[in-house]
Design a protein around this motif. Structure first.
Motif, PDB file in Angstrom:
ATOM      1  N   LEU A  40       0.837  -1.199   0.000  1.00 44.28           N
ATOM      2  CA  LEU A  40       0.000   0.000   0.000  1.00 44.28           C
ATOM      3  C   LEU A  40       0.873   1.251   0.000  1.00 44.28           C
ATOM      4  O   LEU A  40       0.558   2.228  -0.680  1.00 44.28           O
ATOM      5  CB  LEU A  40      -0.933  -0.016   1.216  1.00 44.28           C
ATOM      6  N   GLN A  41       1.968   1.221   0.718  1.00 49.55           N
ATOM      7  CA  GLN A  41       2.871   2.376   0.784  1.00 49.55           C
ATOM      8  C   GLN A  41       3.554   2.658  -0.549  1.00 49.55           C
ATOM      9  O   GLN A  41       4.032   3.763  -0.774  1.00 49.55           O
ATOM     10  CB  GLN A  41       3.919   2.167   1.881  1.00 49.55           C
ATOM     11  N   THR A  42       3.586   1.665  -1.444  1.00 50.22           N
ATOM     12  CA  THR A  42       4.203   1.874  -2.762  1.00 50.22           C
ATOM     13  C   THR A  42       3.272   2.616  -3.706  1.00 50.22           C
ATOM     14  O   THR A  42       3.680   2.995  -4.797  1.00 50.22           O
ATOM     15  CB  THR A  42       4.610   0.547  -3.425  1.00 50.22           C
ATOM     16  N   GLY A  60      -6.071  -9.214   9.089  1.00 45.12           N
ATOM     17  CA  GLY A  60      -6.905  -8.774   7.974  1.00 45.12           C
ATOM     18  C   GLY A  60      -7.710  -7.526   8.265  1.00 45.12           C
ATOM     19  O   GLY A  60      -7.965  -6.716   7.376  1.00 45.12           O
ATOM     20  N   TRP A  61      -8.133  -7.379   9.527  1.00 45.59           N
ATOM     21  CA  TRP A  61      -8.895  -6.168   9.882  1.00 45.59           C
ATOM     22  C   TRP A  61      -8.022  -4.924   9.687  1.00 45.59           C
ATOM     23  O   TRP A  61      -8.467  -3.913   9.153  1.00 45.59           O
ATOM     24  CB  TRP A  61      -9.368  -6.221  11.328  1.00 45.59           C
ATOM     25  N   GLU A  62      -6.753  -5.012  10.154  1.00 52.18           N
ATOM     26  CA  GLU A  62      -5.833  -3.874  10.042  1.00 52.18           C
ATOM     27  C   GLU A  62      -5.522  -3.563   8.584  1.00 52.18           C
ATOM     28  O   GLU A  62      -5.473  -2.392   8.186  1.00 52.18           O
ATOM     29  CB  GLU A  62      -4.539  -4.175  10.807  1.00 52.18           C
ATOM     30  N   VAL A  63      -5.325  -4.609   7.794  1.00 54.31           N
ATOM     31  CA  VAL A  63      -5.052  -4.423   6.368  1.00 54.31           C
ATOM     32  C   VAL A  63      -6.234  -3.717   5.693  1.00 54.31           C
ATOM     33  O   VAL A  63      -6.064  -2.744   4.963  1.00 54.31           O
ATOM     34  CB  VAL A  63      -4.755  -5.779   5.687  1.00 54.31           C
ATOM     35  N   GLN A  69      -8.661   3.501   3.924  1.00 58.89           N
ATOM     36  CA  GLN A  69      -8.293   4.911   4.077  1.00 58.89           C
ATOM     37  C   GLN A  69      -7.935   5.511   2.725  1.00 58.89           C
ATOM     38  O   GLN A  69      -8.264   6.650   2.440  1.00 58.89           O
ATOM     39  CB  GLN A  69      -7.132   5.073   5.061  1.00 58.89           C
ATOM     40  N   ARG A  70      -7.268   4.742   1.886  1.00 59.55           N
ATOM     41  CA  ARG A  70      -6.886   5.229   0.556  1.00 59.55           C
ATOM     42  C   ARG A  70      -8.006   5.010  -0.457  1.00 59.55           C
ATOM     43  O   ARG A  70      -8.204   5.825  -1.354  1.00 59.55           O
ATOM     44  CB  ARG A  70      -5.623   4.544   0.069  1.00 59.55           C
ATOM     45  N   VAL A  89     -14.653  -3.952   7.949  1.00 58.89           N
ATOM     46  CA  VAL A  89     -14.955  -2.586   7.559  1.00 58.89           C
ATOM     47  C   VAL A  89     -16.375  -2.571   6.993  1.00 58.89           C
ATOM     48  O   VAL A  89     -16.871  -3.589   6.506  1.00 58.89           O
ATOM     49  CB  VAL A  89     -13.951  -2.047   6.512  1.00 58.89           C
ATOM     50  N   PRO A  90     -17.075  -1.441   7.055  1.00 57.67           N
ATOM     51  CA  PRO A  90     -18.429  -1.377   6.497  1.00 57.67           C
ATOM     52  C   PRO A  90     -18.423  -1.837   5.038  1.00 57.67           C
ATOM     53  O   PRO A  90     -17.559  -1.443   4.260  1.00 57.67           O
ATOM     54  CB  PRO A  90     -18.791   0.111   6.604  1.00 57.67           C
TER      55      PRO A  90
END
Length: 115
Positions: A40-42, A60-63, A69-70, A89-90
């Motif tokens: 994701l940072q790339t 997986g929740w954190e991912v 967010q993006r 996530v919703p």
């Protein structure tokens, strides 16, 4: 559709990648939650996220939260072999392992309005 598959089990990851590619999708893969976060940072762009829940470095929740967010409307499908305390996530969908690859392909297509 460009799909990111995040799965720490190499057999399941390879199977998912192969089936999704055969269904006509572009597929990227990550072997851990941490690897997915580094991708994701790339600055990669994805149309859907398929993620295991229990993985090294980040779950997986954190991912999913980081990718959302993006990409706020990103379809997320979680797969798990465990009874989890659900916190998707919703708009996220949880399916249990073992799952049929055809079920997964149909679900991802439907999430993107291609079904």
């Amino acid at each position: 559709m460009n799909i990111l598959v995040v799965e720490d089990d190499p057999f399941i990851r390879d199977m998912a990648v192969t089936e999704l590619e055969e269904a006509g999708h572009e597929v990227m893969e990550a072997a851990s939650g941490g690897q997915a976060l580094r991708l994701l940072q790339t600055g990669i762009a994805v149309d859907a996220l398929l993620t295991d829940i229990r993985m090294p470095e980040a779950n997986g929740w954190e991912v999913a939260r980081a990718y959302r967010q993006r990409f706020p409307d990103l379809p997320v499908v979680y797969v798990t072999g465990y009874a989890e305390q659900l916190q998707p996530v919703p708009g996220g969908i949880v399916i249990s392992k073992p799952y049929r690859m055809a079920q997964l392909v149909d679900l991802l297509n439907a999430l993107r309005g291609e079904g």
